[in-house]
Design a protein around this motif. Structure first.
Motif, PDB file in Angstrom:
ATOM      1  N   THR A   1     -35.957 -14.979 -63.039  1.00  0.00           N
ATOM      2  CA  THR A   1     -36.992 -15.555 -63.682  1.00  0.00           C
ATOM      3  C   THR A   1     -38.262 -14.644 -64.046  1.00  0.00           C
ATOM      4  OG1 THR A   1     -36.871 -17.329 -61.899  1.00  0.00           O
ATOM      5  CG2 THR A   1     -38.879 -17.147 -62.720  1.00  0.00           C
ATOM      6  N   TRP A   2     -38.331 -14.751 -65.366  1.00  0.00           N
ATOM      7  CA  TRP A   2     -39.539 -14.059 -66.032  1.00  0.00           C
ATOM      8  C   TRP A   2     -40.830 -14.467 -65.526  1.00  0.00           C
ATOM      9  CZ3 TRP A   2     -38.990  -9.836 -68.811  1.00  0.00           C
ATOM     10  CH2 TRP A   2     -37.976  -9.474 -69.446  1.00  0.00           C
ATOM     11  N   VAL A   3     -41.896 -13.535 -65.326  1.00  0.00           N
ATOM     12  CA  VAL A   3     -43.114 -13.753 -64.865  1.00  0.00           C
ATOM     13  C   VAL A   3     -43.880 -12.712 -65.871  1.00  0.00           C
ATOM     14  CG1 VAL A   3     -42.698 -14.038 -62.278  1.00  0.00           C
ATOM     15  CG2 VAL A   3     -43.099 -11.612 -62.988  1.00  0.00           C
TER      16      VAL A   3
ATOM     17  N   GLY B   1     -50.323  -5.691 -67.418  1.00  0.00           N
ATOM     18  CA  GLY B   1     -49.216  -5.127 -67.606  1.00  0.00           C
ATOM     19  C   GLY B   1     -48.132  -5.735 -68.191  1.00  0.00           C
ATOM     20  N   ARG B   2     -46.984  -5.437 -68.243  1.00  0.00           N
ATOM     21  CA  ARG B   2     -45.746  -5.895 -68.822  1.00  0.00           C
ATOM     22  C   ARG B   2     -45.103  -7.125 -68.456  1.00  0.00           C
ATOM     23  NH1 ARG B   2     -42.740  -1.536 -72.232  1.00  0.00           N
ATOM     24  NH2 ARG B   2     -44.344  -0.515 -73.191  1.00  0.00           N
ATOM     25  N   ASP B   3     -44.549  -8.039 -69.090  1.00  0.00           N
ATOM     26  CA  ASP B   3     -43.664  -8.989 -68.727  1.00  0.00           C
ATOM     27  C   ASP B   3     -42.602  -8.354 -67.782  1.00  0.00           C
ATOM     28  OD1 ASP B   3     -45.405 -10.552 -70.152  1.00  0.00           O
ATOM     29  OD2 ASP B   3     -43.910 -10.845 -71.629  1.00  0.00           O
ATOM     30  N   THR B   4     -42.142  -9.051 -66.759  1.00  0.00           N
ATOM     31  CA  THR B   4     -41.205  -8.661 -65.788  1.00  0.00           C
ATOM     32  C   THR B   4     -40.483  -9.586 -65.120  1.00  0.00           C
ATOM     33  OG1 THR B   4     -40.815  -7.051 -63.970  1.00  0.00           O
ATOM     34  CG2 THR B   4     -42.858  -8.606 -63.742  1.00  0.00           C
TER      35      THR B   4
ATOM     36  N   GLU C   1     -39.512  -6.895 -59.645  1.00  0.00           N
ATOM     37  CA  GLU C   1     -40.490  -6.871 -58.662  1.00  0.00           C
ATOM     38  C   GLU C   1     -40.413  -6.904 -56.968  1.00  0.00           C
ATOM     39  OE1 GLU C   1     -43.443  -5.502 -59.820  1.00  0.00           O
ATOM     40  OE2 GLU C   1     -42.382  -5.718 -61.774  1.00  0.00           O
ATOM     41  N   ARG C   2     -39.027  -7.689 -56.904  1.00  0.00           N
ATOM     42  CA  ARG C   2     -38.783  -7.675 -55.416  1.00  0.00           C
ATOM     43  C   ARG C   2     -38.690  -6.584 -54.642  1.00  0.00           C
ATOM     44  NH1 ARG C   2     -36.818 -12.457 -53.589  1.00  0.00           N
ATOM     45  NH2 ARG C   2     -36.094 -13.093 -55.676  1.00  0.00           N
ATOM     46  N   PRO C   3     -38.038  -5.487 -54.884  1.00  0.00           N
ATOM     47  CA  PRO C   3     -38.081  -4.284 -54.250  1.00  0.00           C
ATOM     48  C   PRO C   3     -39.610  -3.682 -53.835  1.00  0.00           C
ATOM     49  CG  PRO C   3     -36.608  -4.141 -56.043  1.00  0.00           C
ATOM     50  CD  PRO C   3     -37.241  -5.293 -56.437  1.00  0.00           C
ATOM     51  N   GLN C   4     -40.534  -4.246 -54.625  1.00  0.00           N
ATOM     52  CA  GLN C   4     -41.950  -3.662 -54.239  1.00  0.00           C
ATOM     53  C   GLN C   4     -42.577  -4.539 -53.109  1.00  0.00           C
ATOM     54  OE1 GLN C   4     -42.506  -0.988 -55.961  1.00  0.00           O
ATOM     55  NE2 GLN C   4     -40.519  -1.363 -57.186  1.00  0.00           N
TER      56      GLN C   4
END
Length: 57
Positions: free
Chosen positions: A30-32, A37-40, A45-48
């Motif tokens: 899923t794109w957010v 900042g940049r799209d991701t 992002e989950r590891p953060q």
């Protein structure tokens, strides 16, 4: 996620909701599109999540 004005309880509540409603419900692909900042993707992002929780913002 938003400014919680140095309120640890508010930050924890907000992060709990993000983990449950986004990371818990949607696939890693899923794109957010953050407000800055940049799209991701959620997978990128989950590891953060543990780092965000430990630092409190």
């Amino acid at each position: 996620m938003g400014n919680t004005h140095d309120d640890p309880a508010a930050f924890a509540s907000l992060l709990d909701g993000v983990e449950e409603k986004l990371f818990g419900a949607l696939p890693d692909e899923t794109w957010v599109y953050p407000g800055h900042g940049r799209d991701t993707t959620l997978g990128a992002e989950r590891p953060q999540l543990p780092e965000w929780r430990s630092r409190g913002w």
